[in-house]
Write an enzyme that holds these catalytic residues in place. Sequence first.
Site, PDB file in Angstrom:
ATOM      1  CD  GLN A 106      -3.098  -0.380  -0.030  1.00 44.55           C
ATOM      2  OE1 GLN A 106      -3.174   0.809  -0.321  1.00 44.55           O
ATOM      3  NE2 GLN A 106      -3.850  -1.296  -0.635  1.00 44.55           N
ATOM      4  CB  SER A 107       4.146   1.937  -1.561  1.00 41.59           C
ATOM      5  OG  SER A 107       4.928   3.070  -1.864  1.00 41.59           O
ATOM      6  CG  ASN A 108       0.695   6.612   1.014  1.00 42.09           C
ATOM      7  OD1 ASN A 108      -0.460   6.359   0.730  1.00 42.09           O
ATOM      8  ND2 ASN A 108       1.144   6.542   2.260  1.00 42.09           N
ATOM      9  CB  CYS A 110       4.394   2.454  -5.247  1.00 42.15           C
ATOM     10  SG  CYS A 110       5.974   1.704  -4.781  1.00 42.15           S
TER      11      CYS A 110
END
EC number: 4.4.1.15
Length: 387
Positions: A106-108, A110
């Site tokens: 859930q990387s912001n 990325c």
Amino acid sequence: MAGVPATLSASAAQIGGFLSKKPYAPPSWATHLSPMPPHTFSLGHFPTPIHMWNLPNLPERTEVWIKRDDLSGMQLSGNKVRKLEFLMADAVAQGADCIITVGGIQSNHCRATAVAAKYLNLDCYLILRTSKLLVDKDPGLVGNLLVERLVGAHIDLVSKEEYGKIGSVALADLLKKRLLEEGRKPYVIPVGGSNSLGTWGYIEAIKEIEQQIQRSADAQFDDIVVACGSGGTIAGLALGSRLSSLKAKVHAFSVCDDPEYFYDYVQGLIDGLQSGLDSHDIVSIENAKGLGYAMNTAEELKFVKDIAAATGIVLDPVYSGKAAYGLLKDMAGNPAKWKGRKILFVHTGGLLGLYDKADQLSPLAGSWRRMDLEHSIPRKDGTGKMF
């Protein structure tokens, strides 16, 4: 410009400047730093607002204000936008036709990179870390993944164990090698966009804060508080605050690795800019990771819900939520340390990460009910019939 429509910069410059390439002029107090980025791309909506944050149970005469970097955009939002303005300009200058970056499932960062790449007509390859049980399954469309997949990002999944064994740099290099063999021109952005070039994003943010303060005679901050997940944001804030007229003490709450790791990492970033400063002298880093990165206790999630209900500010559970939780916990335990201080809390965004916590938040969410229609509703003609 490779990968960018020929008319993009010219057109954008005529209508507000969004998505335009601009020559970069650093703040006067940062001109000795090197290397100096020659250009940026305008990707965010700046300046972001600063306003009073009416948090409950503060120490005597303590004020908390909030810098709303969560409002820097929608699909492309949060603190990562500031770093990407510099990183994407470098990618385009180097003739890249695609971007590679790495992060959690859930990387912001990325998600922001995927959107920024598509804005500039570049392909994006994301290496996302997930659990061993889920690495061979469709990752779904929750939160940041929805945006990434809508904009056409290529997603490669690795398990946490593989990530830990191989490391983010080697994983990105492996994918870069494969793309080069296919005739592509990849540009690698590190985890969180946190390298010395990305650090300029929050050096520039300090210049923005400085200008906002100059326009408001009564706003001078003693402290800046922010979450720390990869190190670039705190490096830029701490370096900028020390060099500028701000001189606010920067407090970082780490949400993954231990403070000593980040002191060393930040040192590498500011050494890369030839600052001549010691990270221990410009930032105070405290551990706020709790159960671990992107993992929350029930108490932390209740805090996020309570702050939203009390102030209208929705914090993300992974970064700013843990930082604010750590700040208020420290205030409760050490009120004298914060008494009478004027604090600027930097909200780094991450709202989409809340969707991944929906099941855990469900018992805490606001109440609902079916509307009571048992009693008749008067018609316009005054009769008591509903239909």
